[in-house]
Design an enzyme around this catalytic site. Structure first.
Site, PDB file in Angstrom:
ATOM      1  N   ASP A 115       0.812  -1.221   0.000  1.00 41.77           N
ATOM      2  CA  ASP A 115       0.000   0.000   0.000  1.00 41.77           C
ATOM      3  C   ASP A 115       0.845   1.270   0.000  1.00 41.77           C
ATOM      4  OD1 ASP A 115      -2.483  -1.348  -0.036  1.00 41.77           O
ATOM      5  OD2 ASP A 115      -2.252  -1.811   2.090  1.00 41.77           O
ATOM      6  N   ASP A 182      -4.343  -6.409  -5.663  1.00 41.52           N
ATOM      7  CA  ASP A 182      -4.394  -4.994  -5.275  1.00 41.52           C
ATOM      8  C   ASP A 182      -3.065  -4.298  -5.562  1.00 41.52           C
ATOM      9  OD1 ASP A 182      -5.576  -7.048  -3.688  1.00 41.52           O
ATOM     10  OD2 ASP A 182      -6.256  -5.630  -2.185  1.00 41.52           O
TER      11      ASP A 182
HETATM   12  N1  GLY Z   1      -6.773  -3.231  -1.031  1.00 45.06           N
HETATM   13  C1  GLY Z   1      -7.799  -3.707  -0.211  1.00 45.06           C
HETATM   14  C2  GLY Z   1      -9.129  -3.657  -0.825  1.00 45.06           C
HETATM   15  O1  GLY Z   1      -9.302  -3.480  -1.991  1.00 45.06           O
HETATM   16  O2  GLY Z   1     -10.082  -3.815  -0.088  1.00 45.06           O
END
Ligand code: GLY
Length: 403
Positions: A115, A182
């Site tokens: 992230d 993600d």
């Molecule tokens: N990256 C976490 C989600 O999309 O919930």
């Protein structure tokens, strides 16, 4: 048409040349964009230094981030985009006032995971691109260093999640050898760092990560796994699985969206055709499975007997991604095809989920689904809001973002 130097050219960001031809829904999107900007400006004093985390169920209000939250940059990203469009200094000051939070992220290695891409692209890279601020650039480059350093040979990707004491033990161990979908969003931070520094390893690691994702996360029918676990000793892929989707074999709609947007953006960053073409086939898969109203459900394989929660955030990320894809094709029938798909999804969001015109609402979109199996559905979500703003901007022709 650099985004970082409008002052040099005498142009403002809002007057820069636009890519998209006017769409069938131009007025709908222009009105929604104006409403969104009005809402964002009105929320600046209300939020102060707080960053929205997730909607409070049953309301149009947000709860706010504490430390170590992957969503902490999405409000900042909205502030920077709104500043780019309006030149309103209050928006810039509010975005920049959040810098100490991002500095604390850099200072806390336990908070570092994939992230870092979301966190630093939408804060420090945005600040640097729009204002040339050197401290913001230095912070984003440190974040890129930390992200690149998460490559754990022989596994051919940067490590995505961190094991946490609160995790169930099997999942805790699995996280250390997992590639998730993600993470494709974060590769833009590495491509940006490569452009800034000329250091080839940033680009090479991002390319390796994208190629592994295409090989192992994307299925033959161009649906996707949420995650794939690898053998840490050999680097070989073992098995695809889900964390937030319906089941291991299903297609979680926000995961599909992260890949479409991430790969389209990676194409714009590198010109590597397989990224664009894979994103295109994944978008075709979505096109076949969208409900008539254009707003995705939270999983594309939801059986009839399950409650059909929408995920407006999956719609917003997908719409922004397919507009980027249309831009990537430059000319030919694909431009119209993917612009039309973006329009279909975005007009569904404007008509069914847009709450920007509602007095007291603290976001732009309702009906996001953060994690349905944990009861987190039918919520405001800050990433839904961010990508909705980006999609509206792309729909009326803007092409300069922070990815
Ligand atoms: N990256 C976490 C989600 O999309 O919930």
């Amino acid at each position: 048409m650099a985004m970082d130097d409008p002052a040099d050219t005498g142009e403002s960001y809002a007057t820069l040349a636009l890519f998209q031809p006017p769409t069938a829904h131009k007025d709908l999107f222009a009105d929604a964009l104006a409403r969104a900007l009005g809402k964002i400006e009105s929320l600046v004093p209300k939020f102060g230094l707080r960053n929205p985390r997730m909607g409070i169920q049953g309301t149009l209000a947000y709860e706010f981030c504490t430390d170590d939250e992957w969503v902490a940059s999405f409000w900042t990203g909205q502030l920077w985009l709104a500043y780019a469009l309006t030149g309103n200094e209050r928006l810039k000051n509010s975005a920049r006032a959040r810098r100490p939070y991002f500095r604390r992220v850099l200072e806390n290695p336990a908070w570092h995971d994939h992230d870092l891409g979301f966190l630093f692209l939408l804060s420090c890279v945005a600040d640097f691109k729009l204002t040339g601020d050197k401290d913001a650039r230095a912070m984003a480059l440190r974040a890129a260093d930390f992200l690149a350093a998460r490559w754990r040979q022989p596994m051919p990707f940067v490590m995505c999640w961190n094991p946490m004491l609160r995790d169930e033990p099997k999942f805790r161990e699995r996280k250390t050898r997992t590639l998730n979908i993600d993470s494709l969003q974060g590769m833009s931070l590495l491509y940006w760092a490569h452009r800034e520094t000329g250091q080839p390893s940033f680009r090479e690691i991002a390319n390796m990560h994208n190629e592994t994702a295409i090989r192992h996360l994307v299925r033959d029918d161009f649906s996707s796994f949420h995650a794939v676990e690898f053998n840490p000793a050999t680097g070989a892929a073992i098995k695809g699985y889900t964390h937030q989707g319906l089941n291991d074999g299903s297609c979680w709609s926000r995961g599909q969206a992260w890949a479409i947007h991430g790969l389209a953006q990676s194409f714009l960053n590198t010109g590597i055709a397989v990224y664009r073409d894979t994103a295109a086939r994944m978008a075709d898969y979505v096109s076949e499975r969208l409900p008539d109203d254009g707003v995705p459900l939270w999983d594309y394989d939801l059986p009839e007997d399950r409650r059909a929660f929408r995920d407006s955030s999956a719609g917003a990320v997908t719409a922004a991604g397919v507009y980027a894809l249309a831009q990537g094709f430059e000319s030919g029938p694909e431009v119209g095809k993917y612009t039309e798909l973006g329009d279909r999804i975005l007009s569904g969001l404007v008509r069914h989920c847009d709450i920007a015109g509602i007095d007291g609402a603290e976001g732009l979109l309702k009906e996001g689904a953060a994690f349905v199996e944990l009861g987190r559905a039918d919520n405001l979500l800050p990433y839904g809001d961010y990508y909705y703003l980006e999609a509206l901007m792309r729909a009326v022709g803007h092409t300069e973002f922070f990815w």
